[in-house]
Design a protein around this motif. Structure first.
Motif, PDB file in Angstrom:
ATOM      1  N   GLN B  20      45.017  81.095  50.453  1.00  0.00           N
ATOM      2  CA  GLN B  20      45.271  79.993  49.878  1.00  0.00           C
ATOM      3  C   GLN B  20      44.164  79.072  49.755  1.00  0.00           C
ATOM      4  O   GLN B  20      43.771  78.582  50.789  1.00  0.00           O
ATOM      5  CB  GLN B  20      46.585  79.567  50.294  1.00  0.00           C
ATOM      6  N   VAL B  22      43.507  75.456  49.619  1.00  0.00           N
ATOM      7  CA  VAL B  22      44.291  74.251  49.942  1.00  0.00           C
ATOM      8  C   VAL B  22      43.603  72.978  49.634  1.00  0.00           C
ATOM      9  O   VAL B  22      44.098  71.787  48.870  1.00  0.00           O
ATOM     10  CB  VAL B  22      44.833  74.078  51.406  1.00  0.00           C
ATOM     11  N   ASN B  42      54.714  67.593  47.645  1.00  0.00           N
ATOM     12  CA  ASN B  42      54.529  68.685  49.072  1.00  0.00           C
ATOM     13  C   ASN B  42      53.576  69.841  48.764  1.00  0.00           C
ATOM     14  O   ASN B  42      53.500  70.556  47.812  1.00  0.00           O
ATOM     15  CB  ASN B  42      55.851  69.256  49.439  1.00  0.00           C
ATOM     16  N   GLY B  43      52.743  69.954  49.887  1.00  0.00           N
ATOM     17  CA  GLY B  43      51.715  71.042  49.881  1.00  0.00           C
ATOM     18  C   GLY B  43      50.690  70.878  48.962  1.00  0.00           C
ATOM     19  O   GLY B  43      49.917  72.068  48.739  1.00  0.00           O
ATOM     20  N   SER B  44      50.273  69.547  48.576  1.00  0.00           N
ATOM     21  CA  SER B  44      48.903  69.615  47.722  1.00  0.00           C
ATOM     22  C   SER B  44      47.856  69.261  48.446  1.00  0.00           C
ATOM     23  O   SER B  44      46.796  69.216  47.911  1.00  0.00           O
ATOM     24  CB  SER B  44      49.355  68.357  46.797  1.00  0.00           C
ATOM     25  N   LYS B  46      47.642  66.759  51.246  1.00  0.00           N
ATOM     26  CA  LYS B  46      47.280  65.490  52.056  1.00  0.00           C
ATOM     27  C   LYS B  46      47.068  65.600  53.380  1.00  0.00           C
ATOM     28  O   LYS B  46      46.050  65.031  53.813  1.00  0.00           O
ATOM     29  CB  LYS B  46      48.313  64.669  51.679  1.00  0.00           C
ATOM     30  N   THR B  47      47.863  66.113  54.244  1.00  0.00           N
ATOM     31  CA  THR B  47      47.820  66.450  55.644  1.00  0.00           C
ATOM     32  C   THR B  47      46.501  67.032  55.884  1.00  0.00           C
ATOM     33  O   THR B  47      45.780  66.753  56.936  1.00  0.00           O
ATOM     34  CB  THR B  47      49.024  66.958  56.071  1.00  0.00           C
ATOM     35  N   GLN B  86      51.815  63.697  61.015  1.00  0.00           N
ATOM     36  CA  GLN B  86      52.877  63.701  60.349  1.00  0.00           C
ATOM     37  C   GLN B  86      54.157  64.172  61.069  1.00  0.00           C
ATOM     38  O   GLN B  86      55.172  63.579  61.070  1.00  0.00           O
ATOM     39  CB  GLN B  86      52.756  64.733  59.235  1.00  0.00           C
TER      40      GLN B  86
END
Ligand SMILES: Nc1ncnc2c1ncn2[C@@H]1O[C@H](COP(=O)(O)OP(=O)(O)OP(=O)(O)O)[C@@H](O)[C@H]1O
Ligand SMILES: [Mg+2]
Lengths: 359, 301
Positions: B20, B22, B42-44, B46-47, B86
């Protein structure tokens, strides 16, 4: 990385102490579990060791004598690898005597402190050699004088079971609680996200682990002080050496248990999984450390493993300090050295495993 | 508007977890001394991007510099960075004050400085009255506030705040944003992720991520313009058909919906001009939403 700073180590240690102090149940366990264990073992194992504990070093050639000794009900036979093992166990008070059988003759080692038992052993060996000689005469081979045996006295103790087990339990309890508590603490650092925050702060990994060692040491002192008190006052185990020497051994063992726990926390995902390490990490130590039966009677192929376990050395050192009044110099080699090496290896391993970068 | 040296500069940054991808050759400059809002579903990623900045994970490719240093040396400037994870990193079995003291200690704050900071931040996050409560006994929003206070304790130059306002009530969120903007005014850089568009509008700059790429970036006004969104003036008129026709003839973009005439404005100055031509019974101005801008922009890509 920055140079390790005492200040940051102290900050981590203070935090660990604050957390443990607040955890009443853990404090209770730390202080009372050893007492409960002692009382349990104290009753289960109190009194003199029953029977005659006879070591047997079988170099071959005396089948009839061996069969005779083994057949005696009162004798508890422990097979040993060498005469020097037998000597040591007698001097430690864990055997009443030993028979060394070999092609060049039979030697009997006896504990000079219990002459009654020595008499029984001598009588048994005499009877055994007599049978052996009778057998040889019927087959026509006469060896005569060769069958006579030599006996030698060694100065040992007349110990109660609790005396030998008590010091080792002190080590066991400290090891067990420190290992579990440390592993859980490190798991929490990970799951709370605080570890990730540490990694992005001036705190180095060495400082963090050192802080934990320092913080936990205060509780180890508390724990060993109460346990020593109970062992000596309630169970009358002698404390011939300095309590400070005993404490030093326990602190080094506790530090080893802490870094081992920190290291193994990397292989557990939850507190629950930490508990699953108990059979793997703790049980072998209990079985193989020489608390319940002497190391010399552990089968040869497992014995090297015994010598890799920290509790083996701690138990040996504590016994020497408490029963024989050994000082730091007496237990430096191999016990303190081995504990120190164990600590350093796992300190390095635990530190290296706290990796900052993922993937 | 942009400063010469960006606080964070990423060039073609790539990171995959297994198969995947990211972060997908992400390129972005975050100027120093601004509040920069990172948005995205969500899941884009950022973190993941924030964790790459502090080198909690190693990049597969691309280059990044943080406060003028290559990211490989970022561990030398950890004392200048405040990172709020987070998953809020606190010790539930320590009190509010003990948590803050611990983090202050890690950064080597002296007693006097520490006490002053502690009071100031407890005030800011409104936890002064709860200082001796265990962190584990705080409400969700309070826990969040404490985590923010712990992140700010050492006066970092670069703040990386991953969803700092989740669960915080509107009044305190207002306080937080005033505080963030004040920090930016002092020359500090504040990178914030959020899912709340009204917060994004308070930032000097916004960036919208999707599937590891930066879809759109700029000031909130630039983003709206880029998406072709304009304010709409809604007019309730006595004779809607006639007035609509007249406005259309004057060159306005008109739409009639349920008898309400909607005028797409080029700028707010046009309101006055419109009102010289018609006299509405009632009217309302609909400002374009950043949210809509992002929806449009991400559809377009
Ligand atoms: N350590 C990891 N191992 C494997 N996959 C990961 C890891 N960290 C993140 N991911 C994956 O990378 C993707 C991006 O995650 P990331 O946490 O960066 O998203 P996000 O934009 O912060 O989302 P959210 O708004 O929900 O916080 C997700 O699909 C996530 O599952
Ligand atoms: Mg996230």
């Amino acid at each position: 990385m920055n140079r390790p700073a005492a200040g940051r180590v102290g900050v981590v240690a203070l935090r660990v102490v604050r957390q443990l102090k607040r955890d009443r149940r853990t404090i209770g366990l730390i202080v009372f579990a050893p007492i409960v264990l002692m009382i349990l073992f104290g009753y289960a194992l109190s009194g003199d060791m029953s029977g005659v504990h006879l070591g047997l070093v079988d170099g071959g050639g005396h089948d009839a004598l061996r069969a005779h000794l083994v057949s005696i009900q009162d004798f508890d036979i422990l097979r040993l690898g060498s005469e020097s093992d037998a000597e040591r166990l007698i001097s430690e008070g864990r055997l009443d005597g030993a028979a060394v059988l070999g092609p060049d003759g039979v030697r009997v080692l006896l504990d000079a402190s219990s002459l009654q038992i020595s008499g029984a052993i001598v009588a048994a060996v005499q009877a055994g050699t007599a049978t052996e000689r009778a057998g040889q005469e019927t087959t026509g081979r006469t060896k005569g004088a060769e069958s006579a045996f030599v006996s030698r006295y060694i100065f040992g103790y007349d110990l109660k079971m609790m005396d030998t087990v008590g010091p080792a339990i002190l080590g066991l309890v400290v090891f067990f609680f420190t290992f579990i508590n440390a592993a859980i603490a490190f798991i929490r650092e990970r799951s709370q996200g605080t570890l990730e925050k540490f990694m992005v702060s001036p705190l180095s990994r060495v400082e963090m682990v050192s802080g934990y060692v320092l913080g936990f040491s205060l509780f180890t002192i508390l724990q060993s002080a109460t346990t020593l008190f109970v062992v000596t006052t309630l169970f009358g185990v002698p404390l011939r050496g300095s309590p400070l020497t005993a404490m030093a051994v326990v602190l080094l063992l506790g530090a080893g248990a802490l870094v081992l726990g920190a290291f193994f926390s990397n292989f557990a995902r939850s507190e629950f999984q930490v508990v699953q390490f108990i059979p793997l990490i703790i049980t072998p130590q209990i079985v193989l450390c020489g608390i319940w039966w002497p190391l010399q009677s552990v089968p040869e192929f497992i014995r090297p493993f015994s010598y890799m376990l920290p509790l083996t050395y701690a138990a040996h050192a504590l016994r020497a300090v408490m029963l024989k009044g050994a000082g730091v110099a007496d237990i430096l080699y191999p016990d303190l050295l081995a504990l120190g090496i164990f600590f350093l290896i796992f300190f390095a391993a635990a530190t290296l495993m706290l990796r900052r970068e993922v993937a | 508007m942009r400063e010469i040296e960006p606080a964070i500069s990423a060039r073609g940054v790539t990171k995959s977890f297994g198969r995947q991808r990211v972060l997908d050759s992400l390129t972005v400059d975050i100027p120093s001394g601004v509040t920069y809002c990172l948005l995205g579903p969500n899941g884009s990623g950022k973190t993941t991007f924030i964790r790459a900045i502090v080198r909690l994970l190693r990049l597969d490719g691309g280059e990044m510099s943080v406060l003028g240093r290559p990211v490989s040396e970022v561990d030398k400037i950890y004392s200048k960075i405040g990172y709020m994870t987070q998953h809020k990193a606190l010790y539930p079995d320590l009190t509010v004050q003990e948590n803050m003291e611990f983090y202050a200690g890690l950064y080597g704050l002296k007693k006097q400085q520490r006490e002053a900071r502690l009071e100031e931040l407890l005030e800011m996050v409104d936890l002064s009255l709860h200082r001796s409560r265990l962190a584990g006994a705080l409400s969700g929003g309070m826990y969040q506030r404490l985590s923010l206070a712990c992140t700010l304790i050492h006066e970092p130059e670069l703040l990386l705040l991953d969803e700092p306002t989740v669960g915080v009530d509107p009044r305190l969120r207002q306080t937080f944003w005033e505080y963030f903007n004040r920090l930016a005014g002092e020359g500090k850089t504040v990178l914030i992720t959020t899912h709340l568009m009204d917060e994004a509008e308070k930032c000097r700059m916004v960036g919208y991520m999707r599937a590891g790429r930066m879809v759109a970036e700029g000031t909130p006004e630039e983003i709206l313009h880029l998406a072709g969104l304009r304010p709409i003036l809604k007019l309730w008129l006595a004779e809607p058909e006639r007035d609509a026709a007249q406005l259309q003839a004057q060159g306005y973009e008109i739409e009639v919906e349920d008898g309400v005439v909607q005028v797409r404005l080029e700028s707010h100055a046009q309101i006055k001009e419109v009102l010289t031509s018609v006299s509405p019974l009632d009217m309302r101005l609909a400002e374009p939403k950043l949210e809509e801008a992002f929806l449009r922009l991400s559809e377009a890509t």
